[in-house]
Design a protein around this motif. Structure first.
Motif, PDB file in Angstrom:
ATOM      1  N   TYR A  50      35.830  40.008   4.235  1.00  0.00           N
ATOM      2  CA  TYR A  50      36.886  39.612   3.288  1.00  0.00           C
ATOM      3  C   TYR A  50      38.098  39.059   4.042  1.00  0.00           C
ATOM      4  N   GLY A  51      37.808  38.222   5.049  1.00  0.00           N
ATOM      5  CA  GLY A  51      38.918  37.667   5.821  1.00  0.00           C
ATOM      6  C   GLY A  51      38.435  36.634   6.821  1.00  0.00           C
ATOM      7  N   SER A  52      39.230  36.449   7.867  1.00  0.00           N
ATOM      8  CA  SER A  52      38.940  35.416   8.861  1.00  0.00           C
ATOM      9  C   SER A  52      37.981  35.935   9.932  1.00  0.00           C
ATOM     10  N   SER A  53      37.604  35.020  10.832  1.00  0.00           N
ATOM     11  CA  SER A  53      36.725  35.365  11.943  1.00  0.00           C
ATOM     12  C   SER A  53      37.234  34.694  13.207  1.00  0.00           C
ATOM     13  N   SER A  54      36.885  35.255  14.353  1.00  0.00           N
ATOM     14  CA  SER A  54      37.309  34.672  15.624  1.00  0.00           C
ATOM     15  C   SER A  54      36.335  33.604  16.100  1.00  0.00           C
ATOM     16  N   PHE A  55      35.239  33.422  15.391  1.00  0.00           N
ATOM     17  CA  PHE A  55      34.277  32.363  15.703  1.00  0.00           C
ATOM     18  C   PHE A  55      33.871  31.696  14.401  1.00  0.00           C
ATOM     19  N   SER A  56      33.232  30.576  14.514  1.00  0.00           N
ATOM     20  CA  SER A  56      32.876  29.793  13.334  1.00  0.00           C
ATOM     21  C   SER A  56      31.756  30.470  12.547  1.00  0.00           C
ATOM     22  N   VAL A  57      32.039  30.812  11.296  1.00  0.00           N
ATOM     23  CA  VAL A  57      31.056  31.421  10.411  1.00  0.00           C
ATOM     24  C   VAL A  57      31.047  30.647   9.105  1.00  0.00           C
ATOM     25  N   LYS A  58      29.898  30.119   8.743  1.00  0.00           N
ATOM     26  CA  LYS A  58      29.791  29.409   7.470  1.00  0.00           C
ATOM     27  C   LYS A  58      29.867  30.403   6.313  1.00  0.00           C
ATOM     28  N   ASP A  59      30.303  29.931   5.180  1.00  0.00           N
ATOM     29  CA  ASP A  59      30.301  30.773   3.985  1.00  0.00           C
ATOM     30  C   ASP A  59      28.853  31.090   3.613  1.00  0.00           C
ATOM     31  N   ILE A  60      28.459  32.335   3.889  1.00  0.00           N
ATOM     32  CA  ILE A  60      27.066  32.721   3.683  1.00  0.00           C
ATOM     33  C   ILE A  60      26.828  32.988   2.204  1.00  0.00           C
ATOM     34  N   GLN A  61      25.954  32.209   1.631  1.00  0.00           N
ATOM     35  CA  GLN A  61      25.697  32.313   0.201  1.00  0.00           C
ATOM     36  C   GLN A  61      24.627  33.354  -0.075  1.00  0.00           C
ATOM     37  N   LEU A  62      24.796  34.073  -1.188  1.00  0.00           N
ATOM     38  CA  LEU A  62      23.816  35.071  -1.586  1.00  0.00           C
ATOM     39  C   LEU A  62      22.555  34.396  -2.116  1.00  0.00           C
ATOM     40  N   PRO A  63      21.368  34.990  -1.847  1.00  0.00           N
ATOM     41  CA  PRO A  63      20.124  34.417  -2.383  1.00  0.00           C
ATOM     42  C   PRO A  63      20.132  34.424  -3.921  1.00  0.00           C
ATOM     43  N   HIS A  64      19.591  33.397  -4.502  1.00  0.00           N
ATOM     44  CA  HIS A  64      19.485  33.296  -5.970  1.00  0.00           C
ATOM     45  C   HIS A  64      20.847  33.381  -6.658  1.00  0.00           C
ATOM     46  N   SER A  65      21.898  32.882  -5.985  1.00  0.00           N
ATOM     47  CA  SER A  65      23.232  32.965  -6.575  1.00  0.00           C
ATOM     48  C   SER A  65      24.120  31.881  -5.969  1.00  0.00           C
ATOM     49  N   ASP A  66      25.144  31.503  -6.705  1.00  0.00           N
ATOM     50  CA  ASP A  66      26.121  30.540  -6.199  1.00  0.00           C
ATOM     51  C   ASP A  66      27.283  31.247  -5.497  1.00  0.00           C
TER      52      ASP A  66
END
Length: 443
Positions: A182-198
């Protein structure tokens, strides 16, 4: 001459009588060997050796005056001091460059996610337990070991709903890579989408803490998998690695989990390798593998007892089959009783003498403090965990996945991690302090 011959005969007869008397005494001793051995073993030797061994029967008898709560707290404070000193002696800039180069590299062997959340509860709302600090120090030391250095990426996976309030995790941010659900990261992380959901993981609303725990675990798994390592090691923030982790894990991955029968090594398909299982459930029980293990110990004792009988017998004395059976049975009984009283947890510690002695077996369902996954299993596993119709405990949900997919799962004994989380992250209060008084140091 006749007188001399008579004296010689009398002398020889006297010698034979002396031998007979001596042998008679020896046989009497051997008849009472079982009783004498039991008295020495169970009334003198074991009470002395087992007085400080948790889980042993003698420890339960002699530990009545020990304040386990106070002792567990004191040991935890000592380890926190050691962990603080570990990071105090570390250069944050050097640590950043070290992990940055691994994270941006083309080949990563192992990604380690330390899953952490604040410990909240009635008794210790404002008291820091230092759990994640100890875990991070141990994991960082493991990642820099000779067997895993420069190919192991470690990051703190902060899944607290208010990550800025997680002070221990914030303390570690200058030293180790981190990501916040629920916040930032010190490395590049894509917005991980939930399976079968937007929805993404940070947008998902949860029914209860059990569901959130499962989704938290899935999120950290997905982040670790995004680096494309060969393996992912998931470590909860109250599991400190044993000093043998590096050598034993490398040996297990290169031997137990690789099929070399066809000449060219081929990695075996498996769901996970469990590196911790609660000690209180590692004792002898009415389960076929444990019963066979106890019988095996008894047979070793029978062999030792029979060998002793053969060594002490006279060259002119012949052991009958009945006497040999008696020796064997006495040894079996003594060794099996000894194993039951010392308890399997303490006997397992003898396997730490060598990485070749660790026991590789089928995994039970419970508990996720330290689990190693092959990268190929992460996608189907996280899809399954996040698609459950009703919330389950994370460990049981993972085991259900193993059963449904019929994928083998394994466990190493003795444990390669120490569990230090006497206070639960789910706010259920303190666990039995007696299980948290083992003495160990963070390397």
């Amino acid at each position: 001459m006749r007188a001399m011959y008579t004296c010689s005969s009398l002398y020889m007869c006297g010698t034979r009588d002396s031998i007979r008397v001596a042998m008679s005494k020896l046989c009497t001793f051997l008849r009472h060997f079982g009783v004498v051995a039991c008295i020495i073993q169970f009334c003198i030797l074991l009470p002395f050796l087992c007085r400080t061994l948790p889980f042993s029967t003698y420890y339960g008898v002699t530990s009545g005056r020990i304040n386990f709560q106070q002792r567990a707290k004191m040991l935890n404070e000592d380890r926190v001091k050691h962990a603080n000193l570990y990071f105090k002696n570390m250069m944050a800039s050097e640590s950043y460059r070290h992990y940055h180069s691994i994270g941006n590299g083309t080949h990563m062997y192992l990604a380690v996610a330390v899953v952490t959340v604040r410990r909240s509860g009635v008794k210790r709302v404002n008291e820091s337990m230092g759990y994640v600090l100890q875990t991070a120090a141990g994991i960082d030391s493991f990642a820099r070991s000779r067997n895993f250095i420069n190919r192991t990426f470690v990051f703190i996976c902060n899944v607290d709903s208010q990550p800025h309030k997680h002070e221990e995790a914030r303390f570690l941010e200058p030293y180790l890579p981190f990501t916040k659900r629920y916040g930032s990261s010190s490395f590049s992380v894509k917005d991980i989408q939930l399976p079968h959901s937007d929805l993404t993981y940070d947008e998902k609303m949860h029914k209860n803490t059990r569901e959130k725990e499962t989704f938290d675990y899935s999120y950290c798994l997905k982040v670790a998998e995004s680096f494309h390592p060969e393996y992912v090691l998931m470590v909860e923030d109250d599991a400190v690695p044993h000093t043998d982790l590096s050598s034993v894990l490398e040996y297990s991955l290169d031997n137990h989990l690789v099929d070399k029968s066809k000449g060219t090594p081929v990695k075996k398909k498996f769901a996970f390798l469990k590196l911790y299982y609660p000690e209180k459930w590692q004792g002898f029980a009415f389960e076929l593998p444990r019963v066979l293990e106890l019988i095996s110990i008894g047979c070793v004792g029978g062999g030792v007892s029979l060998l002793f009988g053969l060594m002490v017998r006279s060259s002119k004395t012949k052991l009958t089959h009945w006497t040999m059976c008696q020796y064997f049975v006495i040894g079996v009984i003594i060794f099996m009783l000894t194993a039951e009283l010392v308890c399997r947890q303490n006997i397992l510690e003898l396997r730490r003498l060598s990485k070749y002695l660790y026991q590789f077996r089928q995994a039970p369902g419970c508990c996720t403090p330290a689990m190693l996954y092959p990268r190929a299993i992460v996608e189907p596993l996280t899809t399954y965990l996040t698609s459950l119709p009703s919330p389950q405990h994370t460990d049981l949900a993972i085991y259900d996945f193993v059963i449904q997919t019929q994928t083998p799962a394994y466990q190493l004994e003795p444990n390669l991690f120490h569990h230090i989380g006497m206070h639960s992250s789910l706010g259920t209060g303190d666990k039995d302090a007696e299980h948290f008084v083992s003495t160990f140091k963070i390397k």
